[in-house]
Design an enzyme around this catalytic site. Sequence first.
Site, PDB file in Angstrom:
ATOM      1  N   TYR A 135      59.660  64.736 -17.510  1.00 48.67           N
ATOM      2  CA  TYR A 135      58.479  63.935 -17.345  1.00 48.67           C
ATOM      3  C   TYR A 135      58.950  62.588 -16.989  1.00 48.67           C
ATOM      4  CZ  TYR A 135      54.875  67.547 -18.690  1.00 48.67           C
ATOM      5  OH  TYR A 135      54.113  68.676 -18.680  1.00 48.67           O
ATOM      6  N   LYS A 157      67.409  76.564 -21.118  1.00 52.68           N
ATOM      7  CA  LYS A 157      67.622  77.300 -19.942  1.00 52.68           C
ATOM      8  C   LYS A 157      69.383  76.835 -20.055  1.00 52.68           C
ATOM      9  CE  LYS A 157      67.221  79.869 -16.233  1.00 52.68           C
ATOM     10  NZ  LYS A 157      67.066  81.151 -16.003  1.00 52.68           N
ATOM     11  N   ASP A 160      50.470  76.776 -22.710  1.00 52.55           N
ATOM     12  CA  ASP A 160      49.559  77.300 -21.951  1.00 52.55           C
ATOM     13  C   ASP A 160      49.535  78.843 -22.032  1.00 52.55           C
ATOM     14  OD1 ASP A 160      48.619  74.694 -21.198  1.00 52.55           O
ATOM     15  OD2 ASP A 160      47.889  75.500 -19.105  1.00 52.55           O
TER      16      ASP A 160
HETATM   17  C1  IPM Z   1      49.490  68.579 -21.874  1.00 53.84           C
HETATM   18  C2  IPM Z   1      48.880  68.432 -20.290  1.00 53.84           C
HETATM   19  C3  IPM Z   1      49.718  67.277 -19.884  1.00 53.84           C
HETATM   20  C4  IPM Z   1      50.995  67.211 -19.797  1.00 53.84           C
HETATM   21  C5  IPM Z   1      49.140  66.507 -18.456  1.00 53.84           C
HETATM   22  C6  IPM Z   1      47.848  66.133 -18.539  1.00 53.84           C
HETATM   23  C7  IPM Z   1      50.042  65.252 -18.140  1.00 53.84           C
HETATM   24  O1  IPM Z   1      48.990  69.435 -19.601  1.00 53.84           O
HETATM   25  O2  IPM Z   1      49.118  67.940 -22.492  1.00 53.84           O
HETATM   26  O3  IPM Z   1      49.623  69.835 -21.877  1.00 53.84           O
HETATM   27  O4  IPM Z   1      51.566  67.895 -18.987  1.00 53.84           O
HETATM   28  O5  IPM Z   1      51.617  67.190 -20.852  1.00 53.84           O
HETATM   29 MN    MN Z   2      49.506  71.213 -20.451  1.00 58.33          MN
END
Ligand code: IPM
Ligand code: MN
Length: 372
Positions: A142, A189, A249
């Site tokens: 990131y 990984k 998620d």
């Molecule tokens: C999360 C979201 C964020 C991330 C995005 C909105 C940048 O998906 O908080 O999980 O990827 O961290």
């Molecule tokens: Mn997310």
Amino acid sequence: MKLKIATLPGDGIGPEVTNEAIKVLKAIASEFDHTFIFEEANVGAIAIDKTGNPLPDETLELCMTTDAILFGSIGHPKYDNDPSAKVRPEQGLLKLRKSLGLFANIRPVKAYKTLLDKSPLKKEIISGTDISIYRELTGGIYFGEKQLSKDGNTASDLCEYNRFEIERIAHLAFKAALNRKKKVTLVDKANVLESSRLWRKVVGEVAKEYSEVALDFLFVDNAAMQMILNPKQFDVILTENMFGDIISDEASVIGGSIGLLASASIGEKYALFEPIHGSYPQATGKSIANPIASILSAAMLLDHFQLTKEAALVRKAVDKSLKLQITTPDLNSKTDMVTTSKVGDFIEDFINNPNDTNVNFTNIHLGQSTII
Ligand code: IPM
Ligand code: MN
């Protein structure tokens, strides 16, 4: 206790769900004699529209002078569909995390007994699941160097970690495991990535300081499969930034809706609380968004300040709302419409009447909240 809380509702359904969390915190403040002062600021697409900047200086300054931050959600389709956009809403959240040093993102995942049939996964697989995901939040791909070649045909994102970044979140994960089922699973990984091999080495060393805790390693592809095959095997999951984003998620499917998953982003000095879901643009303004993730993020905020009785009451109220199916359409296909604010009203109402043992509780409270 007196707390100053910055509220950053952001985009899409962010303002709607954040309102409900504020409502709930206000009910807690009055019930337990606390003073919570809220101050709102812009972030995300709305901040770009107003100022050209997804994280205006005054928003960051506010966050740095408050005790905690309650965050809604960010993102807007006009940026999602425009890869050439120079400024993006997400940059606001990423800069906020980095500037405040919020290196640990904690995402609890559990299967609610009353919601077992809401998940597309089989009951017997998800029943009893209780996982705490520790996602590293200010490093990795990131935040590594990003490059796009002059001709626009080659791009790269560097995934970089150092020992310090791994150690500090590893300690938090092991400490959490001590109060749980005493198991940490490192998801990586390491068969391919050098950065993952460093994670394995450093986490293995940290583990020696926590002899009561078992440490397990799992490649992320396998972890993704195990998450839906046998989620009960997990206790604390420790992982780097992007794997944690993806795995959490996926894990939300266990609870029956991503609208239930809360998170706390913690650093040395600051703490931010936010649902894991996005801005759900299709639902904006329709009052159908589930506010529970935001409300449970507020409960994590209370826990952070050792207000454990208060946090427990919020969770009890949430459990009650789920049990009585006072839930938004993501979890409730039967009722016509329980709006976002009706869910918040019910939870507020429960907090204001915590000792109500009336057998007609449902009707009375539904009546008070004018749900039907
Ligand atoms: C999360 C979201 C964020 C991330 C995005 C909105 C940048 O998906 O908080 O999980 O990827 O961290
Ligand atoms: Mn997310």
